[in-house]
Design a protein around this motif. Structure first.
Motif, PDB file in Angstrom:
ATOM      1  N   GLN A  64      -5.826  15.078   3.161  1.00 28.51           N
ATOM      2  CA  GLN A  64      -4.565  15.667   2.700  1.00 28.51           C
ATOM      3  C   GLN A  64      -3.698  14.542   2.129  1.00 28.51           C
ATOM      4  OE1 GLN A  64      -3.508  18.738   2.354  1.00 28.51           O
ATOM      5  NE2 GLN A  64      -5.171  19.829   3.371  1.00 28.51           N
ATOM      6  N   SER A  65      -2.765  14.887   1.250  1.00 29.09           N
ATOM      7  CA  SER A  65      -1.980  13.839   0.586  1.00 29.09           C
ATOM      8  C   SER A  65      -1.065  13.086   1.553  1.00 29.09           C
ATOM      9  CB  SER A  65      -1.167  14.441  -0.541  1.00 29.09           C
ATOM     10  OG  SER A  65      -0.396  15.496  -0.035  1.00 29.09           O
ATOM     11  N   SER A  66      -0.805  13.688   2.718  1.00 33.54           N
ATOM     12  CA  SER A  66       0.058  12.985   3.686  1.00 33.54           C
ATOM     13  C   SER A  66      -0.730  11.992   4.542  1.00 33.54           C
ATOM     14  CB  SER A  66       0.747  14.001   4.601  1.00 33.54           C
ATOM     15  OG  SER A  66      -0.237  14.763   5.269  1.00 33.54           O
ATOM     16  N   ALA A  67      -2.068  12.097   4.543  1.00 37.09           N
ATOM     17  CA  ALA A  67      -2.862  11.297   5.487  1.00 37.09           C
ATOM     18  C   ALA A  67      -2.719   9.795   5.250  1.00 37.09           C
ATOM     19  CB  ALA A  67      -4.330  11.710   5.397  1.00 37.09           C
ATOM     20  N   MET A  68      -2.855   9.403   3.995  1.00 38.85           N
ATOM     21  CA  MET A  68      -2.822   7.960   3.697  1.00 38.85           C
ATOM     22  C   MET A  68      -1.448   7.357   4.008  1.00 38.85           C
ATOM     23  SD  MET A  68      -4.981   5.764   2.747  1.00 38.85           S
ATOM     24  CE  MET A  68      -4.877   4.025   2.510  1.00 38.85           C
ATOM     25  N   LEU A 118       0.842  -1.207   0.000  1.00 40.86           N
ATOM     26  CA  LEU A 118       0.000   0.000   0.000  1.00 40.86           C
ATOM     27  C   LEU A 118       0.872   1.251   0.000  1.00 40.86           C
ATOM     28  CD1 LEU A 118      -2.774  -0.834   2.648  1.00 40.86           C
ATOM     29  CD2 LEU A 118      -3.025  -0.786   0.175  1.00 40.86           C
ATOM     30  N   LEU A 119       1.976   1.190   0.772  1.00 39.83           N
ATOM     31  CA  LEU A 119       2.876   2.351   0.863  1.00 39.83           C
ATOM     32  C   LEU A 119       3.536   2.624  -0.495  1.00 39.83           C
ATOM     33  CD1 LEU A 119       3.970   4.319   3.041  1.00 39.83           C
ATOM     34  CD2 LEU A 119       5.938   2.823   3.263  1.00 39.83           C
ATOM     35  N   ILE A 162      -0.728   4.428   6.817  1.00 41.85           N
ATOM     36  CA  ILE A 162      -0.082   3.141   6.490  1.00 41.85           C
ATOM     37  C   ILE A 162       1.180   2.962   7.341  1.00 41.85           C
ATOM     38  CG2 ILE A 162       1.014   1.776   4.658  1.00 41.85           C
ATOM     39  CD1 ILE A 162      -0.738   3.402   2.660  1.00 41.85           C
ATOM     40  N   LEU A 163       1.945   4.041   7.498  1.00 40.86           N
ATOM     41  CA  LEU A 163       3.189   3.940   8.272  1.00 40.86           C
ATOM     42  C   LEU A 163       2.892   3.592   9.735  1.00 40.86           C
ATOM     43  CD1 LEU A 163       5.129   6.910   6.661  1.00 40.86           C
ATOM     44  CD2 LEU A 163       5.847   4.528   6.649  1.00 40.86           C
ATOM     45  N   LEU A 164       1.831   4.205  10.266  1.00 46.87           N
ATOM     46  CA  LEU A 164       1.464   3.881  11.657  1.00 46.87           C
ATOM     47  C   LEU A 164       1.036   2.412  11.775  1.00 46.87           C
ATOM     48  CD1 LEU A 164      -0.421   7.135  12.721  1.00 46.87           C
ATOM     49  CD2 LEU A 164       1.851   6.374  13.435  1.00 46.87           C
ATOM     50  N   LEU A 165       0.337   1.950  10.741  1.00 45.44           N
ATOM     51  CA  LEU A 165      -0.081   0.540  10.729  1.00 45.44           C
ATOM     52  C   LEU A 165       1.146  -0.379  10.699  1.00 45.44           C
ATOM     53  CD1 LEU A 165      -2.398  -1.572  10.365  1.00 45.44           C
ATOM     54  CD2 LEU A 165      -2.119  -1.279   7.913  1.00 45.44           C
ATOM     55  N   ILE A 166       2.126  -0.028   9.842  1.00 45.75           N
ATOM     56  CA  ILE A 166       3.343  -0.850   9.751  1.00 45.75           C
ATOM     57  C   ILE A 166       4.065  -0.856  11.104  1.00 45.75           C
ATOM     58  CG2 ILE A 166       5.641  -1.059   8.667  1.00 45.75           C
ATOM     59  CD1 ILE A 166       4.391   0.070   6.098  1.00 45.75           C
ATOM     60  N   ALA A 219     -10.990   8.186   0.635  1.00 42.64           N
ATOM     61  CA  ALA A 219     -11.162   9.641   0.475  1.00 42.64           C
ATOM     62  C   ALA A 219     -12.609   9.965   0.083  1.00 42.64           C
ATOM     63  CB  ALA A 219     -10.187  10.161  -0.574  1.00 42.64           C
ATOM     64  N   GLN A 220     -13.137   9.187  -0.879  1.00 43.78           N
ATOM     65  CA  GLN A 220     -14.519   9.443  -1.320  1.00 43.78           C
ATOM     66  C   GLN A 220     -15.516   9.163  -0.188  1.00 43.78           C
ATOM     67  OE1 GLN A 220     -14.665   6.905  -4.743  1.00 43.78           O
ATOM     68  NE2 GLN A 220     -13.433   8.288  -5.984  1.00 43.78           N
ATOM     69  N   SER A 221     -15.227   8.115   0.578  1.00 42.60           N
ATOM     70  CA  SER A 221     -16.132   7.794   1.700  1.00 42.60           C
ATOM     71  C   SER A 221     -16.160   8.934   2.709  1.00 42.60           C
ATOM     72  CB  SER A 221     -15.664   6.523   2.419  1.00 42.60           C
ATOM     73  OG  SER A 221     -15.592   5.468   1.533  1.00 42.60           O
ATOM     74  N   LEU A 222     -14.983   9.500   2.988  1.00 41.96           N
ATOM     75  CA  LEU A 222     -14.924  10.575   3.975  1.00 41.96           C
ATOM     76  C   LEU A 222     -15.684  11.813   3.491  1.00 41.96           C
ATOM     77  CD1 LEU A 222     -11.268  10.189   5.302  1.00 41.96           C
ATOM     78  CD2 LEU A 222     -13.400   9.655   6.483  1.00 41.96           C
ATOM     79  N   ILE A 223     -15.655  12.020   2.163  1.00 44.14           N
ATOM     80  CA  ILE A 223     -16.447  13.142   1.629  1.00 44.14           C
ATOM     81  C   ILE A 223     -17.936  12.853   1.848  1.00 44.14           C
ATOM     82  CG2 ILE A 223     -17.118  14.375  -0.469  1.00 44.14           C
ATOM     83  CD1 ILE A 223     -14.250  13.868  -1.487  1.00 44.14           C
ATOM     84  N   ILE A 224     -18.336  11.613   1.502  1.00 43.99           N
ATOM     85  CA  ILE A 224     -19.753  11.226   1.663  1.00 43.99           C
ATOM     86  C   ILE A 224     -20.165  11.361   3.128  1.00 43.99           C
ATOM     87  CG2 ILE A 224     -21.352   9.250   1.544  1.00 43.99           C
ATOM     88  CD1 ILE A 224     -19.699   8.267  -0.874  1.00 43.99           C
TER      89      ILE A 224
END
Lengths: 501, 153
Positions: free
Chosen positions: B40-44, A174-175, B48-52, A448-453
């Motif tokens: 924000q673009s840093s959120a995801m 995912l990262l 993930i990093l916190l999960l790891i 992201a879309q869910s959070l908007i909804i």
């Protein structure tokens, strides 16, 4: 009816038939070679399918997937070296049978059980995938997010030593998927000023690196060992008595394999192990398993090939891969601009039937190859690894370069290979990382879309019953085993305490 | 020598990686909430990093009091192969894919113990030539040829 005819018309296209046959032959060859897996072969072949139309390209990969799963049984039976992990259970009884002079009977049973399992699962695929896609039509971003989380959570239960390591692998995937310019905000993420990373890390170099280059590095220290090769005189089709003995096992294992295949992330290896164990449990000769029992071949072979068709169901209907190889095929779909899910069945319904036709042809072709050419395919393992692996490396380089015609991708492939080698050394598999990479954009976009909804209120996920159901399944797939172990430990302690008092 | 705490090393490396990458995410640009569309673009990446990090801690905890599994020893062959592949990265641009592939096809079999030098020589010429002919002339893929560019195109 029209999509069915259009899809099946692939069988009248000489180029499509040629690539399906090619995929089948490569699949059996690769499957028979210890160290090379069908996931790796699909990964290596994927870049070259870019030159094909989408339908023949995906059909070729699907044919390779089926044939590769069967190919491993040839060397499992003849030299006790399963060409691929799904064939490991076949060796338990296949090799003893070969030692007893029944190699031909064992291979015949392996081929026929594989074909029956494969075809039954294809029938399930062609019926279940559109039905599942219709159900998924009502899914919104919250449901897709929950589904992707469920798919990733299943990594905890796939074959491997450590569920936690599999989950870490998925998270690393995912990262990797977050690298590049975020399309929503235009913000660079982990690009470190390298322009070639602005569009993200290409999927194919990662794939080839993790599967093929990492294995090449492992092979550097492999000591050549002389295999005790069984001479194969002729392959025998199963006799009527054999069939009477195994038909129930084949049907049961086909069902098990298809079901395991449909579960996200679970693939042929787990299906064949469960198929073998269930065959032993239900057999009258369960105590003879491991000494050359014919049901010990029918069980795992029907199950591992049934898992191929099963794993294509969630891959096509939901965009959630049913196995590691299906994850690679899903990447292939994306590269060819095909979007899996309900849209696929609305806009390109013929694709499902083309894949069905390709996998059906692959099953029938490898039956013929398995019966006629097993002696030849068993000799494939005689290729010295000193010549095999440099050739694989050359194909890796061209494959990684070919997609974007960029040497940066070749570098990424090598880096992925080194990382993959070290991860593998510490018990982390490549398949979970690939699953994470493939599902990365779905997870982020749907969240992201869910959070908007939900107006930024994540607790509103609980208001969506389907999403809640997937979250519960995800919770169970991660925590069911630890909870059950904890309960068993508690019971044991109580019993001990009761005995003392 | 195997450590007494299984998975301690990979766990610590993962935690270090998480710390570094998390610091990198703090440098990501932010955009007005209306443009961020939910996140924000840093959120995801941070999530993930916190999960790891959490999973790495679980892995370290699970490995506590368990001996590290014996791993296959890595001989000079592994290190030499690794060095060869790394040097290939730098050679691809200068020598081109065909010539570099020929060199790796020559060197790897020798490194891995192949002693039939004539076979190795024939193999190391035949393999890249076949790949060149297949990809350049059949699939029309232009491979970078480096110093061989004047002759191979």
């Amino acid at each position: 009816m029209e999509p069915i005819l259009t899809g099946l018309s692939i069988l009248a296209d000489p180029i499509a038939i040629a690539v399906i046959l090619l995929g089948t032959i490569i699949g059996v060859l690769v499957g028979a070679l210890p160290g090379l897996s069908s996931s790796m072969a699909v990964a290596l072949l994927l870049p070259f399918t870019i030159y094909l139309e989408p339908i023949p390209a995906i059909s070729m990969l699907a044919a390779l997937y089926c044939a590769g799963t069967f190919g491993g049984s040839i060397t499992a039976i003849l030299i006790n070296a399963p060409g691929a992990p799904p064939a490991a259970a076949t060796a338990f009884d296949g090799y003893p049978m070969a030692q007893n002079g029944e190699a031909g009977r064992a291979l015949g049973m392996a081929a026929v059980s594989s074909v029956i399992g494969g075809i039954l699962s294809l029938i399930v695929m062609v019926l279940a995938a559109p039905a599942l896609a219709r159900i998924a039509h009502s899914f919104g971003p919250p449901e897709y997010f929950a589904l992707a989380i469920f798919g990733l959570s299943m990594l905890a239960s796939i074959s491997g030593k450590s569920p936690v390591k599999n989950l870490i692998g998925g998270a690393l995937g995912l990262l990797i998927a977050t690298v590049g310019v975020d399309l929503t905000t235009g913000v660079e993420r982990f690009t470190f000023g390298i322009p070639q990373l602005y569009e993200g890390i290409s999927f194919i170099p990662i794939l080839i690196g993790l599967f093929a280059v990492a294995e090449l590095l492992s092979q550097a220290d492999v000591v050549d060992r002389a295999m005790d090769r069984i001479t194969l005189k002729a392959i025998k089709l199963p006799s009527r008595d054999d069939f009477k003995k195994v038909w129930k096992t084949i049907l049961r294992s086909s069902g098990i394999g298809t079901f395991i295949g449909i579960l996200p992330a679970e693939g042929s290896t787990m299906a064949s192990m469960i198929g073998y164990n269930e065959a032993r449990r239900w057999s009258r000769n369960g105590d003879k398993f491991g000494t050359g029992e014919i049901e010990g071949i029918a069980g795992p072979e029907a199950a591992n090939n049934a898992a191929t068709g099963g794993s294509m169901v969630p891959t096509l209907a939901l965009g959630i891969p049913g196995s590691a190889t299906a994850a690679v095929i899903l990447g292939g779909l994306q590269i060819h601009g095909i979007r899996p899910g309900s849209y696929l069945f609305e806009n390109q319904p013929e694709l499902l039937y083309s894949i069905f036709a390709a996998m059906l042809v692959a099953n029938l072709v490898f039956l013929v190859f398995g019966l006629v050419g097993a002696r030849l395919f068993s000799r494939i393992s005689l290729i010295p690894r000193t010549f095999l692996w440099p050739t694989v490396f050359a194909l890796c380089v061209v494959g990684a370069y070919g997609v974007n015609q960029s040497l940066v991708d070749v570098t990424i492939m090598l880096i992925a290979g080194f990382i993959g080698f070290w991860l593998k050394r510490y018990g982390f598999g490549a398949a979970p990382i690939i699953m994470g990479v493939v599902l990365g954009s779905l997870v982020e976009n749907s969240l992201a879309q869910s959070l908007i909804i939900f107006d930024q209120d994540a607790s509103r996920f609980l208001e969506r019953p389907i999403a809640l159901g997937f979250f519960l399944l995800a919770f169970l797939s991660i925590f069911a085993k630890p909870l059950s172990n904890g309960l068993k430990g508690l019971k044991r302690r109580r019993a001990v305490n009761g005995g003392h008092s | 020598m195997p450590s007494r705490w299984k998975d301690l090393l990979p766990g610590l490396l993962l935690l270090a990686m998480v710390a570094v990458l998390f610091a990198v995410t703090l440098q990501f640009d932010t955009v007005p909430a209306a443009f961020a569309q939910g996140m924000q673009s840093s959120a995801m990446p941070q999530l993930i990093l916190l999960l790891i990090a959490a999973l790495a801690l679980v892995m370290i905890y699970q490995g506590h009091a368990q001996g590290e599994e014996e791993k296959p020893t890595m001989s000079w062959r592994f290190w030499a192969t690794s060095a060869l592949l790394l040097s290939a990265v730098f050679l691809f641009e200068r020598l081109g894919i065909t010539l570099t592939t020929a060199l790796t096809c020559f060197a790897i079999p020798l490194l891995w113990g192949e002693r039939r030098i004539t076979r190795v020589a024939i193999y190391s010429i035949a393999t890249p030539v076949c790949i060149y002919l297949l990809f350049t002339h059949v699939l029309q893929l232009r491979l970078p040829q480096g110093v061989l560019s004047p002759w191979l195109s």
